[in-house]
Design an enzyme around this catalytic site. Sequence first.
Site, PDB file in Angstrom:
ATOM      1  N   TRP A 117       0.926  -1.208   0.166  1.00 31.84           N
ATOM      2  CA  TRP A 117       0.109   0.126  -0.074  1.00 31.84           C
ATOM      3  C   TRP A 117       0.753   1.183   0.019  1.00 31.84           C
ATOM      4  O   TRP A 117       1.855   1.324   0.778  1.00 31.84           O
ATOM      5  CB  TRP A 117      -0.924   0.019   1.183  1.00 31.84           C
ATOM      6  N   ASP A 170      -0.913  -5.485   9.280  1.00 28.57           N
ATOM      7  CA  ASP A 170      -1.952  -4.798   8.945  1.00 28.57           C
ATOM      8  C   ASP A 170      -3.129  -5.514   8.508  1.00 28.57           C
ATOM      9  O   ASP A 170      -3.140  -6.215   7.527  1.00 28.57           O
ATOM     10  CB  ASP A 170      -1.260  -3.944   7.572  1.00 28.57           C
ATOM     11  N   LYS A 206     -13.530  -0.922   5.683  1.00 29.33           N
ATOM     12  CA  LYS A 206     -13.982  -2.006   4.415  1.00 29.33           C
ATOM     13  C   LYS A 206     -14.937  -2.928   5.328  1.00 29.33           C
ATOM     14  O   LYS A 206     -16.074  -3.096   4.683  1.00 29.33           O
ATOM     15  CB  LYS A 206     -12.768  -2.711   4.201  1.00 29.33           C
TER      16      LYS A 206
END
Length: 464
Positions: A193, A274, A310
């Site tokens: 990311w 993560d 999300k």
Amino acid sequence: MNPQFTSKPNVVDAHSSTLSSSSSSSASDRRLNALVRHLAAEESSSPMDSISASPTAARADSVFAHVVQGPEDPILGVTVAYNKDQSPNKVNLGVGAYRTEEGKPLVLNVVRKAEQKLVNDMSRVKEYLPIVGLAEFNKLSARLILGADCPAVNENRVTTVQCLSGTGSLRVGGEFLARHYRERTIYIPTPTWGNHTKIFTLAGLSVKTYQYYDPATRGLNFQGLLEDLGAAPAGAVVLLHACAHNPTGVDPTLEQWEQIRQLMRSRALLPFFDSAYQGFASGSLDADAQSVRRFAADGGELLVAQSYAKNMGLYGERVGALSIVLKTSEVAAKVESQLKLVIRPMYSNPPIHGASIVATILKDKDLFNEWTIELKAMADRIISMRHQLFDSLHAKGTPGDWSHIIKQIGMFTFTGLNPEQVAFMTKEYHIYMTSDGRISMAGLSSRTVPHLTEAIHAAVTRLA
């Protein structure tokens, strides 16, 4: 009757009162007349006449005139460009936010129910949360990612603090490590990311990379991963994507995770997970947490950053948590005290609303079950989009092997398209994605799959 308590008119006092009143009236008149004269005098001059211009104000340019225009964020900038496009056929596959089949943002029904419960509770107040956040949220978040039967949780060896979504959790964890951990190097996968490097660099860590993605196979470069982690200095921090690797969608198998765990523990490498997509990748909260739970079960220490953007659709609420699994409850208490010292000057304490939504859902059996159903429905729609796109490219006869689209998992697919092909698709077909060829499968629909297929086919045949 005692004379001193006898009430009689006092002529002298009355006269004095009259004189005092007259004197007060005269004084008021004088003050009023002075004010009138002052205002009349000001009419002929500007109120600013007495204020001299500062050297700064006299300059033609701003003291910040030297500041250069910053570049657009490579991910969020895609949406900026998309919004400026007037084409009715435009498609935004850039930002990682779930969309319905109709292309609309989704607020989960269970979230609306939780919010209504909160609104109806008249005992709720808007007071500051503690520095570490909402205690109930923290406890439930640790159990969600580590498992309700996790020994570390039940032995109070986990400290959890509420943070500003996944980004904030990573930043707080990074700053804690920079202050209190002996090794200030963190290894991140290539690619990863885009915000990871910035977050950890600004937190005070030295960022290095390890091999992860193999462009040739569009899969995992497992041997390269093992080689790089095996060569990392003992004690180094290693960032791991818990599931649904962003941007590639390529995850290790459970057997590969076990090899990674054994290697890292043998080298005393500190895992920092993560977890942005728990439940959102496979549709199962437990399956998507297996990588983290393997490390937590072996008695070693680790960090994990969670986000509810999300899996609960709470993008704008900025709800997340940082959990650190430690050897003893005594160490956990000390670590929490230092996390407070990181958070306090950063943002003082986190917001209450989003964390209250999460806690309301996680602690209520019916709401939790409803959430898992809605979560699986989102994951299933994304999986369906993968199969539809693969089938469409196959039917079109588009050159190349596109099986990686259905092998990868989660919100994103690393298509393998190069920057030139991406630019072509944007210009000619109004399809927006990051320049590395990453597309958000959640931004696709049955209606837009044919358009994307045409664009990909044209790009790979004309710009091979």
